[in-house]
Design a protein around this motif. Sequence first.
Motif, PDB file in Angstrom:
ATOM      1  N   GLU A 199      -8.427   0.606  -3.905  1.00 40.97           N
ATOM      2  CA  GLU A 199      -7.813   2.044  -3.895  1.00 40.97           C
ATOM      3  C   GLU A 199      -8.245   2.880  -2.722  1.00 40.97           C
ATOM      4  N   ARG A 228       0.106  -2.432   0.524  1.00 42.51           N
ATOM      5  CA  ARG A 228       0.317  -2.038   1.931  1.00 42.51           C
ATOM      6  C   ARG A 228       0.385  -3.340   2.810  1.00 42.51           C
ATOM      7  N   SER A 231      -0.614  -5.903   5.896  1.00 45.10           N
ATOM      8  CA  SER A 231      -2.047  -6.161   6.275  1.00 45.10           C
ATOM      9  C   SER A 231      -1.992  -6.057   8.051  1.00 45.10           C
ATOM     10  N   THR A 284      -8.772  -9.277  -1.997  1.00 48.81           N
ATOM     11  CA  THR A 284      -7.686  -8.470  -1.945  1.00 48.81           C
ATOM     12  C   THR A 284      -6.144  -9.422  -1.878  1.00 48.81           C
ATOM     13  N   ARG A 299      -9.620  -2.347   8.813  1.00 48.54           N
ATOM     14  CA  ARG A 299      -9.805  -0.696   8.466  1.00 48.54           C
ATOM     15  C   ARG A 299      -9.417  -0.507   7.266  1.00 48.54           C
ATOM     16  N   PRO A 300      -9.729   0.911   6.700  1.00 46.03           N
ATOM     17  CA  PRO A 300      -9.373   1.140   5.359  1.00 46.03           C
ATOM     18  C   PRO A 300      -8.007   1.019   4.832  1.00 46.03           C
ATOM     19  N   GLU A 301      -7.166   1.439   6.018  1.00 44.33           N
ATOM     20  CA  GLU A 301      -5.760   1.369   5.788  1.00 44.33           C
ATOM     21  C   GLU A 301      -5.111   0.068   5.629  1.00 44.33           C
ATOM     22  N   HIS A 302      -5.695  -1.227   5.961  1.00 40.28           N
ATOM     23  CA  HIS A 302      -5.497  -2.319   5.950  1.00 40.28           C
ATOM     24  C   HIS A 302      -5.763  -3.015   4.675  1.00 40.28           C
ATOM     25  N   GLY A 350      -9.851   1.524   0.198  1.00 41.49           N
ATOM     26  CA  GLY A 350     -10.005   0.767   1.344  1.00 41.49           C
ATOM     27  C   GLY A 350     -11.240   0.587   1.825  1.00 41.49           C
ATOM     28  N   THR A 391      -5.579  -1.232   1.124  1.00 42.43           N
ATOM     29  CA  THR A 391      -5.135  -1.109   0.057  1.00 42.43           C
ATOM     30  C   THR A 391      -3.908  -1.906  -0.494  1.00 42.43           C
TER      31      THR A 391
END
Length: 766
Positions: free
Chosen positions: A637, A764, A766, A746, A756-759, A639, A761
């Motif tokens: 949640e 989303r 990859s 994941t 990175r954290p945005e990768h 990242g 969640t």
Amino acid sequence: MPEPATTPTPPPWAAGGVGQTPGAARRPPSGIPTGRVTDGRVGQSPIRPEAEAKVNGAFDYASDLAFDGMLWGHTLRSPHPKALIRSVDTAPALALPGVAAVLTAADVPGKLHYGLIEADQPVLASGEVNYQGEPVAVVAAETLDLARRAAELVEVEYEVLEPLCDAGEAVAAGEFFRYQPVRLGEPETAEAAVIVAREYEVGMQDQAPLGPESGAAVPTEDGLVLHVATQWLHSDLEQIAPCLGLPPERIHLAMAGIGGAFGAREDLSVQVHMAMLALRTGRPVKMMYDRAESFLGHVHRHPARMRYEHGADADGRLVYVKAHIVLDGGAYASTTEAVVGNAASLAVGPYKAEHVSVDAWGARTNNPPCGAMRGFGGVQTCFAYESQMDAIADALGLDPLEVRRRNALAQGDKLINGQVVDAYDPAKAVDGQPFSPLRDLIDRFADIPVPPVPAGRDIVELPGGTGNTTHGEGVRRGVGYGVGLKNICYSEGFDDYSTARVRLELGGPEHDGEPVAYIHTAAAEVGQGHWNLQTQIARTELGIERVVLLPNDTKAGSAGSSSASRQSYMTGGAVKAACEAVRELWRDRDLADGPVEATRVFRHRATKPMDPVTGQGESHVQLALCVHRATVDVDVELGLVKVVDLTCVQDVGKALNPVALEGQIQGGSAQGLGLAVMEEIITDDGRVRNASFTDYLIPTILDMPPMRLVIVENADPEAPYGLRGAGEPPTLSSTPAIVAAVRDATGLALTRVPVRPEHLTVGRPS
């Protein structure tokens, strides 16, 4: 190469300081404690001779250098990645009281260019700049603050040009330092049951040594003494002397205390600049980068874009591998040619593949120059080929370790460049099959359980827990593996050697009249424990207890670079050979009649350049393997990732110093962890955006998990004591192991590092 002196050189401060007046040293310029005697032999773990001084703060690093009458130097650097220099006006800076000199390219007394392999990098920019941070002028002043202010007053008129920052576009335009293909079999016609094709990316990693670039130049009656923190004294000398217009014998390089290196100190930084300023002013000049300048003033790990296609049969055995590898070398050559060679030859890792097509380039761009960093071309390809092995296992529903077992090279097999995996030992054959070092390492994980998820974990044990960001919601656990194959020592026909001089004499009262061995080499101690190892070898070979290290400088023959995991092999071999010679001479004489001394040069077996068309050629001296298993917790949640366990099985040939060896494995693993989940220099159109430890993150004690180590000793009969270089392999395998564990947690593909954290969640892209 300067001829070795016939007697050991005493510490330079013993006779009242370094250089001529002005410039007497106010403190010893070498980090080796004078006359320090320790104990311990090969296979033991004695306390390092410099350990006490480092712990209590008495150790002299290059940044601690101080000389009477000393000036401070500072560098003016280009703010632009690419521009023409229309004019440089130094008059405003020279008018500032306390400024002693301002020098530009027109003031370089000798050759304008230098370089480790290709002399293409200007001492100071002449006519154009090709990366942000390129040196344009240097200033000497009474204080560092004054030197910085003066540099700001130098007026440079630039005509800014459009930089070339995309490595792929550079290769397409023919802008590259080296292209190296590897061809084997018929990959274009080979048929496979399963095909996995993906693109991978590795970000630009910094070596992040804790000690920034620093040194001092002291003029003498006929030349200079340079106190430098470097990885290779004699290479520095070979590059510096032509730029200064001086013969090498008039320049004496002495090693200053080093605060880490990892490849960042292979290229020149302050050396020529402070030498020019010292020659111009006739006074000692010290230069010391701050952290932001350090990020701009040394090379980094090559970022990479790689396209891999693996074809395998229904049992997961490789049929073919195709790889397209583009490494960004930045503006100047540094070691890019050699890095490309490593990346190409190790592109498939320690696995059998009958059909191979590899194309590897080192692009020339206007990004920061890239060169040596721990792993040297093997790190980038390892992330790709290990990710591919996991993808094959996933596609076939096989265990990822079993896929690796089935494809593992055995002794007598060949890498894709024709390199034989040696040495074959019939006694280790399994069921009549040749021994496979990799299968041996993999099988040892069966006895090492994966750590269980503890009940009622403390919040600090969770991802982001120290910031009170979670209480366990959305946290998933994953497990992953990584295998790394690294070449040891220099490759492709390089005439690599190391020199050591050993003198044995009766000690004075301070040594109770016992025999004392003095060791003189030019080998850089960059934190790996090589000073200690030299004393261990001397005690082992001579059977004595008292060993004294003399300062490392260019009055000894070259010891090569403290890189490529080579110093234990090369300088260790030279010290061993010199001690053996001294031992034989000692048999026939009494030390009461005078000392016994020997100098020996040690070389490894010959290697060959890779063929420019096929890539074939036994290009490496030695190969080393390491396998990691990573266990991670991921908050999908937020990242966030926390590596909770790293288990490492590594073949080291022979553990010469077990405690130092464990430290090397832990340190290499930490740098691999950094690349996996946090470390990256961010560039925007060639400009570095995060040149500080506030914005460039490196692992801390809170990020580094406990490590379980299994040390395997399959001796290499070609190497001194059977050792295998051990400092680099963990850096290769830890990164893909951690990312594989994050994938396991994941379900995301994750084809880029750092993750990175945005990768992370879930849901989303990859």
